[in-house]
Every structure is written in structure tokens, then in C-alpha cells.
Design an enzyme around this catalytic site. Structure first.
Site, PDB file in Angstrom:
ATOM      1  N   LYS A  88     -32.606   3.787  46.533  1.00 43.56           N
ATOM      2  CA  LYS A  88     -33.270   2.639  46.614  1.00 43.56           C
ATOM      3  C   LYS A  88     -32.954   1.954  47.071  1.00 43.56           C
ATOM      4  O   LYS A  88     -31.975   2.344  48.159  1.00 43.56           O
ATOM      5  CB  LYS A  88     -33.270   2.378  44.996  1.00 43.56           C
ATOM      6  CG  LYS A  88     -31.939   2.471  44.702  1.00 43.56           C
ATOM      7  CD  LYS A  88     -31.546   2.146  43.120  1.00 43.56           C
ATOM      8  CE  LYS A  88     -30.057   1.658  42.816  1.00 43.56           C
ATOM      9  NZ  LYS A  88     -30.119   0.771  41.603  1.00 43.56           N
TER      10      LYS A  88
ATOM     11  N   ARG B 154     -29.955  -3.078  29.431  1.00 43.46           N
ATOM     12  CA  ARG B 154     -31.002  -3.468  30.646  1.00 43.46           C
ATOM     13  C   ARG B 154     -31.831  -2.570  30.591  1.00 43.46           C
ATOM     14  O   ARG B 154     -32.552  -2.405  28.871  1.00 43.46           O
ATOM     15  CB  ARG B 154     -29.691  -2.677  31.575  1.00 43.46           C
ATOM     16  CG  ARG B 154     -30.425  -3.881  32.886  1.00 43.46           C
ATOM     17  CD  ARG B 154     -29.758  -3.202  34.442  1.00 43.46           C
ATOM     18  NE  ARG B 154     -29.392  -2.300  34.623  1.00 43.46           N
ATOM     19  CZ  ARG B 154     -28.677  -1.269  35.478  1.00 43.46           C
ATOM     20  NH1 ARG B 154     -28.675  -2.188  36.513  1.00 43.46           N
ATOM     21  NH2 ARG B 154     -29.554  -0.037  35.835  1.00 43.46           N
TER      22      ARG B 154
ATOM     23  N   TYR C  94     -21.471 -25.489  62.959  1.00 43.20           N
ATOM     24  CA  TYR C  94     -22.151 -26.388  62.288  1.00 43.20           C
ATOM     25  C   TYR C  94     -21.081 -26.852  61.652  1.00 43.20           C
ATOM     26  O   TYR C  94     -19.824 -26.341  60.489  1.00 43.20           O
ATOM     27  CB  TYR C  94     -22.992 -25.825  61.329  1.00 43.20           C
ATOM     28  CG  TYR C  94     -24.480 -25.375  61.756  1.00 43.20           C
ATOM     29  CD1 TYR C  94     -25.417 -26.468  62.190  1.00 43.20           C
ATOM     30  CD2 TYR C  94     -24.908 -23.695  61.065  1.00 43.20           C
ATOM     31  CE1 TYR C  94     -26.318 -26.165  62.840  1.00 43.20           C
ATOM     32  CE2 TYR C  94     -26.391 -24.066  62.285  1.00 43.20           C
ATOM     33  CZ  TYR C  94     -26.928 -24.948  62.333  1.00 43.20           C
ATOM     34  OH  TYR C  94     -27.957 -24.704  63.164  1.00 43.20           O
TER      35      TYR C  94
ATOM     36  N   MET D   6     -27.423 -18.454  60.958  1.00 41.96           N
ATOM     37  CA  MET D   6     -28.041 -17.922  61.349  1.00 41.96           C
ATOM     38  C   MET D   6     -28.437 -16.538  62.090  1.00 41.96           C
ATOM     39  O   MET D   6     -28.242 -14.601  61.635  1.00 41.96           O
ATOM     40  CB  MET D   6     -29.280 -18.286  60.885  1.00 41.96           C
ATOM     41  CG  MET D   6     -31.203 -17.297  60.858  1.00 41.96           C
ATOM     42  SD  MET D   6     -32.626 -17.955  60.884  1.00 41.96           S
ATOM     43  CE  MET D   6     -32.715 -19.535  59.735  1.00 41.96           C
TER      44      MET D   6
END
Length: 357
Positions: free
Chosen positions: A48, A141, A257, A305
Site C-alpha cells: 500500500k 480501528r 531561512y 522546500m
């Protein structure tokens, strides 16, 4: 270029991305075989979330060739993505089904894991055929709760795998034995061809947890969820990133930053093409490591980023366009970033070239 040609008509060939994942196919298969050898049962594979970020199609092909038969995904889109590689009946879909999904589900041919009485009734009404059933033995769950177990519920169901999921298999928790007891209580009273409880960590709890089929996930991809995995599981994913720039900065220079890192002397700084958009999260700011030709460098300043800055003062041989190895050994990377090994893997970005070795 002729007059009137628009930019969309131009092809710009790019040989490679400046960040890449080196994926060790032999290690992947070795991990599956090692986990299979630990068990007293057949061994499937959880693929998955795009095989935990590694690449489901490539993973399924390799594990199929190694002898793996049962594959587990979260949803129907994930099932459709691999249904041309393995027979769809070998793909189990954890998240069950909705009425509006049934036509597409039947067309795909994968097998739903039914988690609620309503899902069971939907499947019966659709004459869906083979299914799997999830029991909730304590994780609270998805799954049929003990209070919902009722003999008429199973009437007319063709259950292949009766399964449950361990909540704390990575710990030496009393919850493991409690869940095993609940699962064992129902394992023989609910008609099913096979039974499955153990995930990667659960395999290491012993043969009582193995039943007919184990379902490793994290450990296949190099994750270490229990100490017993340490000498058993091999690293699968290595990040490499290209150096975009190298500069010498003076004492007092602020890096990145908000100037969170201040150079305390002459500092040679390399900027590499990686960042949180690639899955290298801000938690690595000031904690991560990279290396070049055996020399290790700290991450300095804030991960952004697309860019990461390294103090490479002790490596005058490192230059623009060189490639560095970014530490992504999952146990150490988890400690550095504060993220779980699962988050680190599944968060790997799509901009990186994935190169299987």
C-alpha cells in the site's frame, strides 16, 4: 525554432533529476525471504501507499519473481495499479468497499477486506464471491468488533482470509497477547480458508502469531520495528542529491531561512538539491547528515522546500555537480527528524529518479 512555434511544442531533454533514490532490489527480496524464514506460515507483502513510497509496480514484480503470492493494498486505485502484474485475486484491499464502488471492484477483480456488517451485506447483495474479513481484536480501528460477531453474519460468505491487526507488536506489550487471545477465540469458529494476524513486528513475536499467512510491510523496505530486525533487515532506500553550489562564508554569516545557523568561523557551505518537497523534512534541520567519499557533513540551517545546506569545510574535494549520500538509514533518520520510519518512507517525493540496482 520557426516563427509561431509555441513553447509547448518544444521538448527539453533532461538526463536526470538532481535527486535520486537508489533502490536495492536484492535487499528488498532478501528482506522478504528473511521474514518468510522467520515464520511458520506463508508470507505476503503490504504494498500500500505505493509500496511505502518505494514504487509499488517495481516492488510487486520483484517479490512476485521471488515467490510472493499475496499482496495487500489500501484502496481500489492501488489495486488497479498492480492488477496487470499479478492475478487480481492475489490482491487484498484493506479499506473495504462502498456501494458505488462495487461495479468497478468487480471489474478489477481484487478481493475486498470487509470491515463492517454493512460492507458484508453489500458484498452479499452484489453476489461478489470471495472476500476477506477483518476482525478488530483491540486496535479499535477498522474491523468487525467482538460485539458484532454473529454466526448469521457469515452465512453465504466465501471468506478466504480472516485477519486482524496488531496495535503494539513493536513493543513488548500485554496488548499483543490479549489480541492473540481474542483472535484465537474466533479463528476456528468463523469459516475461512486462511487466517492472518502478524505484520512485520508481529512476525518476531513468535510462531503463535503466524497462523497461515503473515503480512510484512515496513521491514520489507528496510524498516526496523523490533530489535530482532536489526541484524535481519537490509536497507533498501538510499538518497543521493547533487551539489548545486559551494561557497565560503565568513564568521557570523547566517545560513538559510531565519538565520537559524550562524557560522562560527570560515565555513565552506554546499547547497544540495533536496528538501521537504522530496520527503526530506524540516525535522532534519540541524540534525541530518550527508557524506561524500566517506566524509560526513552536518545539515546546517533550515531545510527548505527544494534545498538543504551542508557544512563541507572538511572536504575541499567536494565541488558543484558532485553527488552526496544523504543519510536515510531509517532508524537514525527517524531519530534525527522526529518522524516515524513509516512517515519517512511514505513521504518520499516524486521528483526523485528511482533507480533500481
Amino acid at each position: 525554432m520557426t516563427i509561431g512555434t509555441t513553447i509547448k511544442d518544444i521538448t527539453y531533454p533532461v538526463s536526470e533529476a538532481p535527486i535520486r533514490l537508489l533502490l536495492d532490489g536484492d535487499a528488498l527480496v532478501a528482506n522478504w525471504r528473511a521474514l518468510k524464514a522467520e515464520g511458520s506460515a506463508a508470507c505476503g507483502a503490504a504494498v500500500k501507499a505505493n509500496a511505502y513510497g518505494v514504487g509499488a509496480r517495481d516492488v510487486v514484480k520483484r517479490l512476485k519473481n521471488a515467490g510472493c503470492v499475496d499482496f495487500f493494498v489500501a484502496n481500489w486505485a492501488e489495486a488497479a495499479a498492480i492488477a496487470d502484474i499479478v492475478p487480481p485475486r492475489q490482491i487484498a484491499v484493506f479499506n473495504g468497499l462502498d456501494t458505488c464502488d462495487i461495479a468497478a471492484i468487480l471489474a478489477i477483480g481484487a478481493v475486498p477486506v470487509l470491515n463492517t456488517p454493512l460492507q458484508i451485506e453489500r458484498w452479499k447483495a452484489a453476489s461478489g464471491g470471495v472476500c476477506h474479513v477483518m476482525l478488530d481484536t483491540g486496535i479499535n480501528r477498522l474491523g468487525i468488533g467482538p460485539e458484532q460477531v454473529d454466526a448469521p453474519l457469515w452465512a453465504g460468505l466465501d471468506i478466504d482470509i480472516l485477519m486482524s491487526h496488531l496495535a503494539s507488536a513493536d513493543l513488548n506489550s500485554r496488548q499483543n497477547a490479549a489480541q492473540l487471545a481474542v483472535f484465537g477465540q474466533y479463528a476456528n469458529s468463523i469459516p475461512a480458508r486462511r487466517r492472518s494476524l502478524a505484520n512485520s513486528a508481529g512476525i518476531m513475536l513468535g510462531k503463535d502469531y503466524h497462523f497461515d499467512l503473515t503480512r510484512p510491510g515496513l521491514a520489507l523496505y528496510g524498516g526496523i520495528s523490533r530489535p530482532e530486525h536489526t541484524h535481519l533487515i537490509k536497507q533498501v532506500v538510499q538518497i543521493q542529491s547533487q551539489v548545486l553550489q559551494v561557497r565560503m562564508h565568513h564568521a557570523g554569516a547566517q545560513i538559510g531561512y531565519n538565520g537559524t545557523y550562524i557560522c562560527d568561523g570560515q565555513t565552506r557551505v554546499a547547497t544540495i538539491a533536496a528538501g521537504y518537497a522530496d520527503g526530506y523534512r524540516r525535522g532534519f534541520s540541524g540534525t541530518g547528515q550527508a557524506s561524500f567519499e566517506g566524509i560526513s557533513f552536518p545539515v546546517i540551517g533550515r531545510v527548505s522546500m527544494d534545498l538543504v545546506t551542508l557544512d563541507v569545510t572538511k572536504s575541499p574535494e567536494l565541488h558543484e555537480c558532485d553527488w552526496v549520500d544523504v543519510d536515510f538509514s531509517l532508524v537514525s533518520a527517524s531519530k534525527q527528524s522526529g518522524l516515524s520510519q513509516y512517515e519517512l518512507l511514505t513521504g518520499l517525493g516524486q521528483r526523485a529518479d528511482r533507480i533500481w540496482r
